[in-house]
Motif scaffolding. Structure first.
Motif, mmCIF file in Angstrom:
data_model
loop_
_atom_site.group_PDB
_atom_site.id
_atom_site.type_symbol
_atom_site.label_atom_id
_atom_site.label_comp_id
_atom_site.label_asym_id
_atom_site.label_seq_id
_atom_site.Cartn_x
_atom_site.Cartn_y
_atom_site.Cartn_z
ATOM 1 N N TRP A 294 0.696 -1.319 0.118
ATOM 2 C CA TRP A 294 -0.137 0.127 0.057
ATOM 3 C C TRP A 294 0.929 1.256 -0.080
ATOM 4 C CZ3 TRP A 294 -1.824 -4.004 3.093
ATOM 5 C CH2 TRP A 294 -3.067 -4.571 2.673
ATOM 6 N N ASN A 295 2.207 1.251 0.673
ATOM 7 C CA ASN A 295 2.815 2.329 0.740
ATOM 8 C C ASN A 295 4.011 2.480 -0.296
ATOM 9 O OD1 ASN A 295 1.286 3.438 2.974
ATOM 10 N ND2 ASN A 295 2.426 2.505 4.389
ATOM 11 N N ASN A 299 0.985 2.999 -5.032
ATOM 12 C CA ASN A 299 0.383 2.399 -3.917
ATOM 13 C C ASN A 299 -0.355 1.106 -4.361
ATOM 14 O OD1 ASN A 299 -1.275 4.700 -4.759
ATOM 15 N ND2 ASN A 299 -2.715 3.853 -3.282
ATOM 16 N N ARG A 358 1.321 0.361 7.141
ATOM 17 C CA ARG A 358 0.147 1.082 7.482
ATOM 18 C C ARG A 358 0.284 1.572 8.943
ATOM 19 N NH1 ARG A 358 -4.998 -1.660 4.734
ATOM 20 N NH2 ARG A 358 -3.995 -3.401 5.632
ATOM 21 N N ASP A 359 0.852 0.777 9.683
ATOM 22 C CA ASP A 359 0.882 1.170 11.098
ATOM 23 C C ASP A 359 1.916 2.274 11.511
ATOM 24 O OD1 ASP A 359 3.200 -0.154 11.157
ATOM 25 O OD2 ASP A 359 2.463 -2.010 12.416
ATOM 26 N N GLU A 377 0.970 -7.737 6.666
ATOM 27 C CA GLU A 377 1.299 -6.974 5.350
ATOM 28 C C GLU A 377 2.731 -7.390 4.507
ATOM 29 O OE1 GLU A 377 0.930 -2.816 5.925
ATOM 30 O OE2 GLU A 377 -0.832 -2.959 7.267
#
Length: 518
Positions: A294-295, A299, A358-359, A377
């Motif tokens: 995602w990052n 993305n 994402r954390d 992830e």
């Protein structure tokens, strides 16, 4: 018109009973509703080409071809990527006849067949239109035959009262060979790879003759096939015609290999034989989003991974493993921090900073370890086969100029090598060993030749050359390995060598019989 009204009532009644099969029924019924003609052939041919976009879908056809194999996994990640178990079932070979991918692919491929048939039988069909439509139709029918062991056929003007013709494997492969060979003389010598030409037909004929023994076999699950020397010689003949056309070549290095999957690949690649332009594929970005985190840039959706056992078949120095990709037009790695090919270990952005999950705490450090059912992830080695379009350093990944590769030169060379390995003879004097080593001499900066070709190292080399391109299941079956155990998958039973025919298709066509074991 009474006939039309009756057809509408019949369609409505069947649709009420068989909601899930409405797509099949709609396109199959078109011929019966328009008895005076099916439309303009040129428009219908464009529609048949357009349906090829379904091969770019990261789930359906790709799912049946690659998710069921030993090179790809769709692992569940917390609450993500379970999707009612569709990916797990593909990997474990535990699918049921009503599996979403199986139903969708049956419909999508048959729609493509019917559109091409309409082009052949439509108004104003020239000899070239008919020939191109035969090639496009054969591409769809090849996959139907490969997945289900049979093909079905309905004429463009046949109505509901006519059940589609069902051909068994031997009849199907011979029909496709005859149809393509009859089209050859009316095809252009060369063209944009987004259109069919003589080399498109030849490349597909290589596939058909190479797999002919599989498709003629009474039991594909045995893994033992009799590859006739005449069939293997036909593979060699058509491959030589492509080679001698002088249109194609392999390009060295990471950039050379991945140019075939980058932006404007239908222009800049020296390998493309048949492709689908990105303009026909609304969600082309899924080709990279399905695996990137995602990052990362662009993305992604942090989904698919390869298996570490497959990754370990590569040798150091193999450009197909990947690395930084910065072409003259697309400085992708410099603009994103992401490399082409296999992504393992800590990931960085374009400024050299570590990428975090994402954390905001967990480093995006892609691991070798991955399971099918329980992951976070970062588990699993990711694969970036298609290069996101960052032309001029600008992120164009949501609207890229990449084309989807359907047939390419590297595959033709591998097919010729395999045909020679299986008993073919080359009038040009090449052997399976010389071809494989010629390919490897381009793919490695420092030569790493084979000393001999065996079934095992030939299958591995096909995997290294063609991973994530939609051919792995086909290869594994031909080499007798598809039912074997591999990472996160036990050995599976004989019926899994074919997919089950969707129940809605069985109800719609009484001439169809379910494949054994389902």
């Amino acid at each position: 018109m009474k006939i039309k009204n009756k057809l509408k009532l019949m369609i409505g009644f069947i649709g009420f009973l068989l909601v899930a099969s409405c797509t099949d029924l709609e396109f199959e019924n078109l011929g019966g509703i328009e008895p005076e003609g099916v439309g303009e052939s040129s428009d219908l041919l464009a529609s048949a080409y357009g349906q090829l976009r379904e091969f770019a879908n990261e789930r359906t056809i790709f799912g049946l071809s690659e998710h069921s194999s030993d090179v790809l996994m769709g692992p569940t990640r917390g609450g993500d990527w379970f999707d009612n178990g569709v990916f797990q079932q593909m990997h474990l070979h535990s699918w049921a006849p009503d599996h979403l991918f199986i139903r969708t692919v049956w419909s999508d491929l048959h729609e493509g067949v019917f559109r091409a048939t309409q082009a052949i039988e439509g108004n104003g069909a020239t000899s070239q239109i008919i020939a191109e439509a035969k090639v496009v139709r054969a591409y769809y029918m090849f996959h139907i035959l490969d997945f289900w062991g049979i093909t079905t056929f309905r004429g463009a003007t046949e109505g509901l009262e006519v059940d589609p013709l069902v051909r068994d494997g031997a009849e199907s492969v011979q029909f496709l060979i005859d149809d393509l060979e009859s089209a050859l003389s009316d095809l252009p010598d060369t063209s944009n790879p987004n259109l069919a030409n003589k080399n498109t037909a030849r490349a597909l004929l290589c596939k058909l003759y190479l797999n002919k023994a599989v498709y003629e076999a009474d039991d594909r699950s045995s893994g033992t096939f009799t590859f006739g020397s005449e069939d293997m010689n036909q593979v060699v003949t058509y491959a030589n015609d492509i080679i001698n056309s002088g249109v194609y070549s392999l390009s060295p290095g990471v950039e050379g290999y991945f140019n075939t999957f980058a932006e404007l690949n239908d222009v800049q690649s020296t390998e493309l034989i048949f492709s689908v332009p990105g303009s026909q594929i609304p969600q082309f970005k899924a080709k990279w989003n399905c695996s990137l985190h995602w990052n990362q840039k662009p993305n992604g959706w942090s989904g698919y991974a390869t298996l570490s056992d497959f990754y370990d078949t590569f040798e150091e120095g193999d450009s197909r493993l990947g690395g930084p990709y910065n072409s003259a037009t697309n400085p992708y790695t410099n603009s994103s921090g992401v490399s082409a090919g296999f992504l393992i270990g800590q990931q960085f952005d374009d400024e050299g900073n570590m990428v975090f999950a994402r954390d905001g705490v967990t480093p995006v450090n892609f691991t070798r370890e991955v399971t099918l059912k329980v992951n976070g992830e970062v588990e699993g080695i990711r694969v970036l086969k298609y290069i996101p379009d960052f032309t001029g350093g600008i992120d164009n990944a949501d609207n890229p100029n990449n084309s989807m590769v359907l047939l390419r030169y590297g595959d033709v060379l591998m097919n010729k090598a395999e045909a020679l390995f299986r008993g073919g003879t080359d009038p040009m004097g090449q052997t399976a060993l010389t071809i494989i080593n010629d390919v490897r001499s381009v793919r490695f900066e420092t030569p790493s030749p084979f000393t001999a070709v065996t079934a095992d190292n030939l299958l591995q080399e096909r995997g290294r050359e063609l991973y994530w391109e939609g051919w792995r299941r086909n290869d594994l079956i031909r080499f007798g390995k598809f039912l074997d155990a591999w990472q996160e998958k036990p050995a599976t039973t004989s019926e899994r060598v074919l997919y089950p025919i969707p129940p809605t298709a069985l109800l719609a066509n009484p001439s169809l019989n379910q494949n054994p074991g389902y």
